[in-house]
Write an enzyme that holds these catalytic residues in place. Structure first.
Site, PDB file in Angstrom:
ATOM      1  N   CYS A  43       0.845  -1.192   0.000  1.00  0.00           N
ATOM      2  CA  CYS A  43       0.000   0.000   0.000  1.00  0.00           C
ATOM      3  C   CYS A  43       0.884   1.247   0.000  1.00  0.00           C
ATOM      4  CB  CYS A  43      -0.920  -0.015   1.219  1.00  0.00           C
ATOM      5  SG  CYS A  43      -0.042   0.175   2.783  1.00  0.00           S
ATOM      6  N   CYS A  46       3.092   1.379   2.982  1.00  0.00           N
ATOM      7  CA  CYS A  46       4.177   0.394   2.850  1.00  0.00           C
ATOM      8  C   CYS A  46       5.331   0.982   2.034  1.00  0.00           C
ATOM      9  CB  CYS A  46       3.684  -0.872   2.157  1.00  0.00           C
ATOM     10  SG  CYS A  46       2.416  -1.787   3.041  1.00  0.00           S
ATOM     11  N   ARG A  50       9.030   1.824   3.222  1.00  0.00           N
ATOM     12  CA  ARG A  50      10.159   1.266   2.470  1.00  0.00           C
ATOM     13  C   ARG A  50      11.195   2.354   2.180  1.00  0.00           C
ATOM     14  NH1 ARG A  50       8.577  -2.361  -2.644  1.00  0.00           N
ATOM     15  NH2 ARG A  50       7.647  -3.535  -0.945  1.00  0.00           N
ATOM     16  N   CYS A 107      -5.348   6.278   3.951  1.00  0.00           N
ATOM     17  CA  CYS A 107      -4.116   6.674   3.265  1.00  0.00           C
ATOM     18  C   CYS A 107      -4.457   7.102   1.837  1.00  0.00           C
ATOM     19  CB  CYS A 107      -3.098   5.541   3.277  1.00  0.00           C
ATOM     20  SG  CYS A 107      -3.581   4.078   2.368  1.00  0.00           S
ATOM     21  N   CYS A 133      -4.248   0.129   2.635  1.00  0.00           N
ATOM     22  CA  CYS A 133      -3.531   0.359   3.895  1.00  0.00           C
ATOM     23  C   CYS A 133      -4.238  -0.240   5.108  1.00  0.00           C
ATOM     24  CB  CYS A 133      -3.341   1.854   4.135  1.00  0.00           C
ATOM     25  SG  CYS A 133      -2.222   2.647   2.984  1.00  0.00           S
TER      26      CYS A 133
END
Length: 178
Positions: A43, A46, A50, A107, A133
């Site tokens: 998502c 994420c 990252r 999100c 998300c």
């Protein structure tokens, strides 16, 4: 020799920064495994998490360049701290999306990168988000992926705090006569 003197000495060596970089490479490899092998759709949060993880990797590379040089070491420590803090904030917000779902707090639908660094266009296999998300798609020991990221980023901040405190303790030199 106190633990802080030992940590100070450890932070001035290549091994410490290489270990940090290897941990980040491991976590990024896990993320890509989840995405491309287990087919778990990342998502927006994420992807941002990252990027924060990659920021820690970048800081590790800076520290790895010349760990005995105070400038490079402190730049690495600052980058590590900023990226870890941002990652922790993102992960906590992501956990909130998962455990307190609301139509008013969601999100973004698409990742938003600066126009000078559209990572999702340059490397879409790594930075394009197409997941939700608020969905919990994976758990380990009853913790969701964002909860694990809270643990990882918080652990980074604890380790960083110890290393920063250690910078103010003198490194004890070994007696060359012994």
């Amino acid at each position: 020799m106190t633990i802080f003197s030992s940590l100070n000495q450890f932070s001035k060596g290549h091994v410490s920064w290489l270990l940090l970089l290897l941990f980040i490479i491991f976590f990024e490899a896990c993320a890509l495994y989840f995405q491309h092998v287990m087919m778990l759709a990342p998502c927006v949060m994420c992807i941002y998490e990252r990027v924060a993880m990659m920021g820690i990797g970048g800081a590790a590379i800076i520290g790895l360049i010349a760990p005995n040089n105070a400038l490079f070491r402190w730049l690495g420590l600052i980058g590590w701290g900023l990226s870890s803090y941002k990652g922790l904030m993102l992960a906590m917000q992501h956990v909130d999306y998962q455990f307190n779902p609301s139509p008013f707090a969601t999100c973004d639908l698409f990742v938003t990168f600066p126009s000078w660094a559209p990572l999702n266009q340059w490397v879409p296999w790594m930075f394009e988000a197409y997941g939700d998300c608020s969905k919990i798609v994976w758990q380990f020991f009853d913790l969701s992926m964002p909860q694990w990221l809270v643990v990882i980023f918080a652990g980074n901040l604890v380790a960083l705090a110890l290393i920063v405190i250690a910078q103010f303790f003198p490194v004890k030199r070994k007696n060359p006569i012994r």
